[in-house]
Write an enzyme that holds these catalytic residues in place. Sequence first.
Site, PDB file in Angstrom:
ATOM      1  N   HIS A 193      82.429  34.794  20.845  1.00 25.70           N
ATOM      2  CA  HIS A 193      81.035  34.208  21.370  1.00 25.70           C
ATOM      3  C   HIS A 193      80.461  33.106  20.676  1.00 25.70           C
ATOM      4  O   HIS A 193      80.945  32.763  19.703  1.00 25.70           O
ATOM      5  CB  HIS A 193      80.180  35.402  20.955  1.00 25.70           C
ATOM      6  CG  HIS A 193      80.259  36.746  21.403  1.00 25.70           C
ATOM      7  ND1 HIS A 193      79.526  37.360  22.322  1.00 25.70           N
ATOM      8  CD2 HIS A 193      81.139  37.785  20.885  1.00 25.70           C
ATOM      9  CE1 HIS A 193      79.971  38.522  22.597  1.00 25.70           C
ATOM     10  NE2 HIS A 193      81.070  38.852  21.600  1.00 25.70           N
ATOM     11  N   HIS A 239      83.232  35.492  25.746  1.00 23.29           N
ATOM     12  CA  HIS A 239      82.343  36.766  26.238  1.00 23.29           C
ATOM     13  C   HIS A 239      82.020  36.342  27.875  1.00 23.29           C
ATOM     14  O   HIS A 239      81.788  37.231  28.786  1.00 23.29           O
ATOM     15  CB  HIS A 239      81.032  36.432  25.643  1.00 23.29           C
ATOM     16  CG  HIS A 239      79.949  37.442  25.701  1.00 23.29           C
ATOM     17  ND1 HIS A 239      78.609  37.402  25.246  1.00 23.29           N
ATOM     18  CD2 HIS A 239      80.076  38.757  26.453  1.00 23.29           C
ATOM     19  CE1 HIS A 239      78.030  38.549  25.464  1.00 23.29           C
ATOM     20  NE2 HIS A 239      78.912  39.446  26.257  1.00 23.29           N
ATOM     21  N   GLU A 274      81.308  35.872  16.582  1.00 16.71           N
ATOM     22  CA  GLU A 274      80.124  35.161  17.126  1.00 16.71           C
ATOM     23  C   GLU A 274      80.453  33.803  16.075  1.00 16.71           C
ATOM     24  O   GLU A 274      80.533  33.749  15.030  1.00 16.71           O
ATOM     25  CB  GLU A 274      78.724  35.616  16.604  1.00 16.71           C
ATOM     26  CG  GLU A 274      78.356  36.597  17.593  1.00 16.71           C
ATOM     27  CD  GLU A 274      77.826  36.143  18.808  1.00 16.71           C
ATOM     28  OE1 GLU A 274      77.846  35.164  19.170  1.00 16.71           O
ATOM     29  OE2 GLU A 274      77.324  36.949  19.519  1.00 16.71           O
ATOM     30  N   ASP A 290      79.081  31.897  26.958  1.00 14.34           N
ATOM     31  CA  ASP A 290      79.511  31.701  25.780  1.00 14.34           C
ATOM     32  C   ASP A 290      81.202  32.199  25.763  1.00 14.34           C
ATOM     33  O   ASP A 290      81.471  33.119  26.596  1.00 14.34           O
ATOM     34  CB  ASP A 290      78.517  32.343  24.621  1.00 14.34           C
ATOM     35  CG  ASP A 290      78.490  33.901  24.566  1.00 14.34           C
ATOM     36  OD1 ASP A 290      78.344  34.308  25.741  1.00 14.34           O
ATOM     37  OD2 ASP A 290      78.834  34.480  23.642  1.00 14.34           O
TER      38      ASP A 290
HETATM   39 ZN   LIG Z   1      78.058  36.433  23.615  1.00 13.71          ZN
END
Ligand SMILES: [Zn+2]
Length: 187
Positions: free
Chosen positions: A40, A158, A122, A168
């Site tokens: 992400h 994602h 992330e 993303d």
């Molecule tokens: Zn995401």
Amino acid sequence: MSAGILHVGAAGWLRDVHRMPSPNHDERPDGCGVDLLVIHSISLPPDEFTGDDVIRLFMNTLDCASHPYYRRLHGLKVSAHFFIRRDGSLIQFVPCAKRAWHAGASCWRGRSGCNDFSVGIELEGSDSVPFADGQYGTLDGLTRALQQAYAIRDIVGHADIAPGRKTDPGPHFDWMRYRAALRAPGG
Ligand SMILES: [Zn+2]
């Protein structure tokens, strides 16, 4: 931190990695192992990389009145297992044995609810600027550690598991660079 070799320890906490235990997690379904990595990107406020509001979001301590954009985040309970900041530093919020809340409505290879069987990573970033070199280095080391610990079948973005809803990690994430680094020996 990004230069050291990472190891997954007990319960899926990485050894010697900064931990900030997020309340936003629960148990994986019985018998559900980890076989997917989801990449992400996130920044809060969008396109700003200097503050700690992503961390606050994952810890449920974000002041949603502090920025107009944050009104939409009010009451949101989300997390990821890992967050890689612009300087390449790594924070773990949820142990890999537990289910983090990063994917939302999602589907991969006919299986829905990707949080059940994935680890979420992330990267601090956005759809408008390239990621930093140090982030690729940390992501490479983290991915290798997770591949050692779990039978990872696929690594996806994602956007791949929630098409039309998510973009993303976005157009600036260099998948070729990432995959080439993983194929290289060592680490
Ligand atoms: Zn995401």
